[in-house]
Design a protein around this motif. Structure first.
Motif, PDB file in Angstrom:
ATOM      1  N   GLN A  70       0.879  -1.236   0.028  1.00 21.33           N
ATOM      2  CA  GLN A  70       0.056  -0.029   0.129  1.00 21.33           C
ATOM      3  C   GLN A  70       0.828   1.281   0.061  1.00 21.33           C
ATOM      4  O   GLN A  70       0.234   2.265  -0.270  1.00 21.33           O
ATOM      5  CB  GLN A  70      -1.021   0.039   1.215  1.00 21.33           C
TER       6      GLN A  70
ATOM      7  N   ALA B  30      -7.378  -0.490   2.435  1.00 24.62           N
ATOM      8  CA  ALA B  30      -8.195   0.100   1.787  1.00 24.62           C
ATOM      9  C   ALA B  30      -9.462  -0.228   2.564  1.00 24.62           C
ATOM     10  O   ALA B  30     -10.837  -0.071   1.912  1.00 24.62           O
ATOM     11  CB  ALA B  30      -8.313  -0.595   0.518  1.00 24.62           C
ATOM     12  N   LYS B  31      -9.622  -0.283   3.970  1.00 24.62           N
ATOM     13  CA  LYS B  31     -10.749  -0.514   4.737  1.00 24.62           C
ATOM     14  C   LYS B  31     -11.602  -1.479   4.317  1.00 24.62           C
ATOM     15  O   LYS B  31     -12.828  -1.181   4.144  1.00 24.62           O
ATOM     16  CB  LYS B  31     -11.386   0.932   4.875  1.00 24.62           C
TER      17      LYS B  31
ATOM     18  N   PHE C 298     -12.185  -2.826   1.404  1.00 24.66           N
ATOM     19  CA  PHE C 298     -12.693  -2.557  -0.107  1.00 24.66           C
ATOM     20  C   PHE C 298     -12.590  -3.910  -0.803  1.00 24.66           C
ATOM     21  O   PHE C 298     -13.424  -4.447  -1.484  1.00 24.66           O
ATOM     22  CB  PHE C 298     -12.030  -1.622  -0.687  1.00 24.66           C
TER      23      PHE C 298
ATOM     24  N   GLY D 132      -9.159   2.941  -8.843  1.00 18.50           N
ATOM     25  CA  GLY D 132      -9.325   3.845  -7.627  1.00 18.50           C
ATOM     26  C   GLY D 132      -9.670   3.209  -6.462  1.00 18.50           C
ATOM     27  O   GLY D 132     -10.739   3.435  -5.780  1.00 18.50           O
TER      28      GLY D 132
ATOM     29  N   PRO E 260      -9.694   2.910  -2.721  1.00 23.59           N
ATOM     30  CA  PRO E 260      -9.568   3.992  -1.653  1.00 23.59           C
ATOM     31  C   PRO E 260      -8.502   3.620  -0.756  1.00 23.59           C
ATOM     32  O   PRO E 260      -8.216   2.429  -0.287  1.00 23.59           O
ATOM     33  CB  PRO E 260     -10.995   3.829  -0.770  1.00 23.59           C
ATOM     34  N   GLY E 261      -7.736   4.563  -0.422  1.00 23.74           N
ATOM     35  CA  GLY E 261      -6.447   4.435   0.450  1.00 23.74           C
ATOM     36  C   GLY E 261      -5.318   4.018  -0.013  1.00 23.74           C
ATOM     37  O   GLY E 261      -4.322   3.761   0.919  1.00 23.74           O
TER      38      GLY E 261
END
Ligand code: BES
Ligand code: MN
Ligand code: ZN
Length: 497
Positions: free
Chosen positions: A11, A39-40, A42, A64, A66-67
């Motif tokens: 990441q 990415a929490k 995802f 795209g 997230p994070g």
């Protein structure tokens, strides 16, 4: 394509595309799980929705996420974790490269190199990622007048590994690149048409390698071979207008005193069968009858590139096998360099005739071992198909060493017998023996013929008739067994340290 290795969590890195694996059923690999946390959750959501089960060969491209700093994330199905071995690993890398080539990403970070693959170490995983990626990218376009569709954007691949194994990974990178370059040379030579890739062309290739990697090269001409008494080799060359050559290429990485491994490659640049003419169907594929020679040159390139501390000699008898007014007839008897006489009952069994003189000639190098590589028999294709190369050896230890290198390189061989009992089939009423032994066990009797010329050293014979090229829609040379031979020599150089 350029390759590099790197350690660090996925990441954190900026990348055109992060490639992570997903096992079946819907189980994130550890790199994927790391991304998922950043990415929490995802990725967990994506697989829960059923968009990727983790089946082998499947991929899913995400934009795209997230994070995540990277522009894209590519999920690659790995199949079941308990079944994830060499083959599955290589197929996962191949699926990833094919999917990447369909995107606009110029660079990608491959986290598949962090996966556990049986007991394979980081060097193995990196080396195989490199060779597989290069294999996916290989195109033979040299003979096309116009360039076809646009090249894929991908030109940089970062292979991610744990910090603790960076050194092993670097060794794997060097080995993988050298192997890939050697394979690529072997494929190019195999794929070139027989009006370009002639014996003289192979000799020029050897001269180029010699110059680039400071090796010694010698090329014997027809007259030299006549003087030496290479009667069986010359009997094959009789009707060809292309001059035959006998090439030797020496890499003395182990110093002058080290006995060399000698690689002998069959170099029939086109095999018509001679007077025992082959049928027309697929005869074009007999341009691949020099793939043994190509593998020797490819391996010498890999060895030169790695500057391996071993001594290796490549020896290549090369000629066409043509019919014509001067051609050898079935029934002709010729004298080999060894002094043994051969009744040529079928001029299409020519590979053994050029190899036997080469095998006698290389005695002068006082070899530690000799390995010949030849597209020798259709019978070997019937026996083993297109998966395993046929292995024969007069020494059990050498046979195991070759087979082990083949396993490590995913360029596998299977041993067939060389028992005395088969020698009977080569009996001749008129000469010392014949060059064919009838239909039964054709691959074995061909090897038995060669065995009569290899009594003075440890010897292994690789029949690559089924593995050197592919037919049909994907017709082309495979570059085998360059990976096996390169691995074999790497293993020998490691033993010496
Ligand atoms: N180059 C061929 C072997 C070959 C044939 C390789 C087809 C791959 C596909 C070799 O020179 C040959 O013609 N061998 C003969 C031997 C026979 C006459 C004893 C064969 O295999 O038919
Ligand atoms: Mn033949
Ligand atoms: Zn042949």
């Amino acid at each position: 394509m350029e390759f590099s290795i790197k350690s660090g969590a996925p990441q954190t890195g900026r990348s055109g595309c992060l490639v992570v694996g997903v096992y079946e059923p819907r189980k994130l690999s550890s790199a994927a799980a790391g991304l998922d946390r950043a990415a929490k959750g995802f990725l967990t959501q994506v697989v829960r929705r059923g968009d990727l089960q983790g089946k082998p060969g499947t991929t899913l491209l995400l934009h795209g996420v997230p994070g995540i700093a990277a522009e894209r994330v590519l999920l690659v199905g790995l199949g079941r974790e308990a079944e994830f071995r060499d083959k599955q690993y290589r197929e996962a890398v191949a699926a990833a490269i094919r999917a990447l080539n369909a995107t606009g990403a110029e660079e990608a970070s491959l986290h598949l190199t962090e996966l556990a693959v049986g007991r394979r170490d980081a060097a193995w995983k990196v080396a195989h990622a490199v060779t597989v990626a290069r294999e996916c990218a290989y195109r033979f376009t040299r003979m096309k007048s116009k360039s076809e569709n646009a090249e894929p954007a991908l030109h940089r691949l970062t292979l991610c590994v744990d910090r603790a194994v960076m050194k092993r990974a670097a060794a794997g990178l060097e080995q993988g690149l050298a192997t890939a370059h050697g394979m690529s040379l072997a494929k190019d030579l195999g794929n070139l048409p027989p009006n370009v890739c002639t014996p003289s062309y192979l000799a020029d290739q050897a001269r180029e390698l010699a110059k680039r990697y400071r090796m010694k090269v010698t090329v014997l001409e027809r007259e030299d071979m006549e003087r030496l008494g290479m009667g069986t080799l010359l009997s094959v060359a009789r009707a060809s207008s292309q001059p035959p050559k006998f090439i030797t290429l020496e890499h003395r990485g182990g110093g002058r005193s080290m006995k060399p491994v000698v690689l002998v490659g069959k170099g029939i640049t086109f095999d018509t069968g001679g007077i025992s003419l082959k049928p027309a169907a697929e005869m074009d594929e007999m341009k691949f009858d020099m793939c043994g020679a190509a593998a020797v040159l490819g391996t010498m390139k890999a060895v030169g590139e790695m500057r391996l501390p071993v001594s290796v000699v490549g020896a290549i008898p090369t000629t066409e096998n043509m019919p014509g007014g001067r051609a050898t007839r079935p029934g002709d008897i010729v004298k080999s360099l060894s002094g043994q006489t051969v009744e040529i009952l079928n001029t299409d069994a020519e590979g053994r005739l050029i190899l036997c003189d080469a095998l006698t000639y290389v005695e002068r190098f006082q070899p530690a071992a000799v390995i010949d590589i030849a597209t020798l028999t259709g019978a070997c294709v019937i026996a083993l198909g297109h998966v395993a190369t046929g292995l024969f050896a007069n020494d059990g230890v050498l046979a195991r060493e070759v087979a082990g290198a083949g396993d490590a390189a995913y360029d596998r061989v299977w041993q067939l017998p060389l028992w005395e009992d088969y020698q009977e089939q080569l009996k001749s009423n008129f000469a010392d023996f014949a060059n064919i032994g009838g239909r039964p066990a054709g691959a074995v009797t061909a090897a038995c013929f060669l065995a009569r010329f290899t009594k003075k050293y440890k010897w292994a014979h690789l029949d690559i008739a089924g593995t050197a090229w592919k037919s049909g829609k994907e017709k082309g040379a495979t570059g085998r067994p360059v990976p096996l031979l390169t691995q074999f020599l790497i293993n020998r150089s490691a033993q010496r340290k």
